[in-house]
Write a protein that holds these residues in place. Sequence first.
Motif, PDB file in Angstrom:
ATOM      1  N   ARG A 210      -4.454 -19.470   6.335  1.00  0.00           N
ATOM      2  CA  ARG A 210      -4.154 -18.652   5.161  1.00  0.00           C
ATOM      3  C   ARG A 210      -4.449 -19.401   3.862  1.00  0.00           C
ATOM      4  O   ARG A 210      -4.805 -18.783   2.853  1.00  0.00           O
ATOM      5  N   GLU A 211      -4.287 -20.711   3.863  1.00  0.00           N
ATOM      6  CA  GLU A 211      -4.478 -21.499   2.648  1.00  0.00           C
ATOM      7  C   GLU A 211      -5.915 -21.985   2.480  1.00  0.00           C
ATOM      8  O   GLU A 211      -6.224 -22.680   1.517  1.00  0.00           O
ATOM      9  N   SER A 212      -6.793 -21.623   3.405  1.00  0.00           N
ATOM     10  CA  SER A 212      -8.186 -22.037   3.294  1.00  0.00           C
ATOM     11  C   SER A 212      -8.961 -21.133   2.346  1.00  0.00           C
ATOM     12  O   SER A 212      -8.660 -19.945   2.217  1.00  0.00           O
ATOM     13  N   ASN A 213      -9.932 -21.711   1.679  1.00  0.00           N
ATOM     14  CA  ASN A 213     -10.760 -20.961   0.741  1.00  0.00           C
ATOM     15  C   ASN A 213     -11.627 -19.968   1.501  1.00  0.00           C
ATOM     16  O   ASN A 213     -12.377 -20.354   2.402  1.00  0.00           O
ATOM     17  N   ARG A 214     -11.529 -18.708   1.151  1.00  0.00           N
ATOM     18  CA  ARG A 214     -12.196 -17.657   1.919  1.00  0.00           C
ATOM     19  C   ARG A 214     -13.716 -17.844   1.949  1.00  0.00           C
ATOM     20  O   ARG A 214     -14.344 -17.720   3.001  1.00  0.00           O
ATOM     21  N   ALA A 215     -14.313 -18.147   0.808  1.00  0.00           N
ATOM     22  CA  ALA A 215     -15.769 -18.308   0.767  1.00  0.00           C
ATOM     23  C   ALA A 215     -16.211 -19.505   1.600  1.00  0.00           C
ATOM     24  O   ALA A 215     -17.226 -19.444   2.307  1.00  0.00           O
ATOM     25  N   THR A 216     -15.458 -20.593   1.536  1.00  0.00           N
ATOM     26  CA  THR A 216     -15.798 -21.776   2.324  1.00  0.00           C
ATOM     27  C   THR A 216     -15.780 -21.449   3.807  1.00  0.00           C
ATOM     28  O   THR A 216     -16.699 -21.820   4.557  1.00  0.00           O
ATOM     29  N   VAL A 217     -14.734 -20.750   4.250  1.00  0.00           N
ATOM     30  CA  VAL A 217     -14.617 -20.419   5.669  1.00  0.00           C
ATOM     31  C   VAL A 217     -15.706 -19.444   6.096  1.00  0.00           C
ATOM     32  O   VAL A 217     -16.330 -19.614   7.151  1.00  0.00           O
ATOM     33  N   ALA A 218     -15.964 -18.426   5.286  1.00  0.00           N
ATOM     34  CA  ALA A 218     -16.982 -17.436   5.636  1.00  0.00           C
ATOM     35  C   ALA A 218     -18.364 -18.080   5.737  1.00  0.00           C
ATOM     36  O   ALA A 218     -19.123 -17.812   6.677  1.00  0.00           O
ATOM     37  N   ASN A 219     -18.693 -18.931   4.778  1.00  0.00           N
ATOM     38  CA  ASN A 219     -19.996 -19.608   4.818  1.00  0.00           C
ATOM     39  C   ASN A 219     -20.090 -20.592   5.967  1.00  0.00           C
ATOM     40  O   ASN A 219     -21.141 -20.715   6.617  1.00  0.00           O
ATOM     41  N   ALA A 220     -18.987 -21.293   6.230  1.00  0.00           N
ATOM     42  CA  ALA A 220     -18.990 -22.262   7.334  1.00  0.00           C
ATOM     43  C   ALA A 220     -19.150 -21.559   8.676  1.00  0.00           C
ATOM     44  O   ALA A 220     -19.882 -22.036   9.555  1.00  0.00           O
ATOM     45  N   PHE A 221     -18.473 -20.431   8.855  1.00  0.00           N
ATOM     46  CA  PHE A 221     -18.581 -19.693  10.112  1.00  0.00           C
ATOM     47  C   PHE A 221     -19.979 -19.121  10.288  1.00  0.00           C
ATOM     48  O   PHE A 221     -20.563 -19.170  11.375  1.00  0.00           O
ATOM     49  N   HIS A 222     -20.552 -18.613   9.203  1.00  0.00           N
ATOM     50  CA  HIS A 222     -21.932 -18.119   9.237  1.00  0.00           C
ATOM     51  C   HIS A 222     -22.881 -19.233   9.674  1.00  0.00           C
ATOM     52  O   HIS A 222     -23.742 -19.051  10.541  1.00  0.00           O
ATOM     53  N   GLU A 223     -22.700 -20.410   9.075  1.00  0.00           N
ATOM     54  CA  GLU A 223     -23.558 -21.549   9.412  1.00  0.00           C
ATOM     55  C   GLU A 223     -23.435 -21.922  10.889  1.00  0.00           C
ATOM     56  O   GLU A 223     -24.430 -22.227  11.552  1.00  0.00           O
ATOM     57  N   LEU A 224     -22.207 -21.893  11.422  1.00  0.00           N
ATOM     58  CA  LEU A 224     -22.008 -22.230  12.829  1.00  0.00           C
ATOM     59  C   LEU A 224     -22.743 -21.252  13.746  1.00  0.00           C
ATOM     60  O   LEU A 224     -23.321 -21.651  14.753  1.00  0.00           O
ATOM     61  N   ILE A 225     -22.708 -19.975  13.408  1.00  0.00           N
ATOM     62  CA  ILE A 225     -23.346 -18.968  14.258  1.00  0.00           C
ATOM     63  C   ILE A 225     -24.855 -19.170  14.310  1.00  0.00           C
ATOM     64  O   ILE A 225     -25.485 -19.012  15.363  1.00  0.00           O
ATOM     65  N   VAL A 226     -25.465 -19.540  13.174  1.00  0.00           N
ATOM     66  CA  VAL A 226     -26.930 -19.615  13.124  1.00  0.00           C
ATOM     67  C   VAL A 226     -27.467 -21.034  13.342  1.00  0.00           C
ATOM     68  O   VAL A 226     -28.676 -21.254  13.270  1.00  0.00           O
TER      69      VAL A 226
END
Length: 301
Positions: A210-226
Amino acid sequence: MQRRGFLISLAFLAACATAPAAQTQHEPARYPPGFVSDRIIVTAQGSGSDVILIPGLTSSSSVWDSTVSALVSSHRVHVVQVRGFAGTDAAGNADGPVSAPVAEEIARYIAENNLDHPAIIGHSMGGTIGMMLAARHPDAVGKLMVVDMFPFMGAMFGGQTADAVRPVADQIRGQMLSAPPGTTGGMIEQMIANMTRTESARPGLVQQARESNRATVANAFHELIVTDMRPELANIPVPTTVLYVIPPNAPITPEQYIGYMETSYATLPNKRIVRIDDSYHFIMIDAFDRFMQEVNTFLAG
């Protein structure tokens, strides 16, 4: 594998959909004082051979607390906190890729502090960072342990290549960024329950997400997938241990899951792949004694 990937995407979507930009700016003391990075915060304690611990997506460095306590009497333990996760300022991780730049910053940390071929232990996304570090800076690393991570997460979403899975990754990132806070209700708690069997650990992991930066997490997860590390595995010469679990409610048989894990790491030259039973994703929490047996074997080898 596609259905399993869908479940995992829900887990991280739930974790981020309720998470606003980080409000708590928790800054652990840096080590050494002269090392400054807009990607990572590193703390260290103990003496002996060097071990670097890297946490996963949304995790605080505190997920390694028990591991640090077990190792600090015989090793100098360096614990990485990825900026933007668990209430830390996103800084350089506020936009764009996360894992690859973080791997480069850890390589810089190793070089600037004259660490002698440290052992790298990375959990989940930290495992991906560890693979990047060992493949792209093979002379800097002594050995590598990957804790419950595939070299190509995109396969979980039905893609055979990074380009094939990119539209799915784009869609998931868009959903993460656009979901109104609070719309997922209790889903995050349900998903964390499928990532650790240890009930006492769940509230802390939920709070970190909950305390993680949303954009950081979204971009990091995107990067992991690709990100497909399979072509780079052959560039990792150091001894590598891969620990994994068969997740709860997996839509394939244990035999199929084991086969997929073995196939994924087929080109890794110097490997040991170990299944950990009676644990979910956070092996170092759920099966600590078993985990430390493997860590001690890994460090002694």
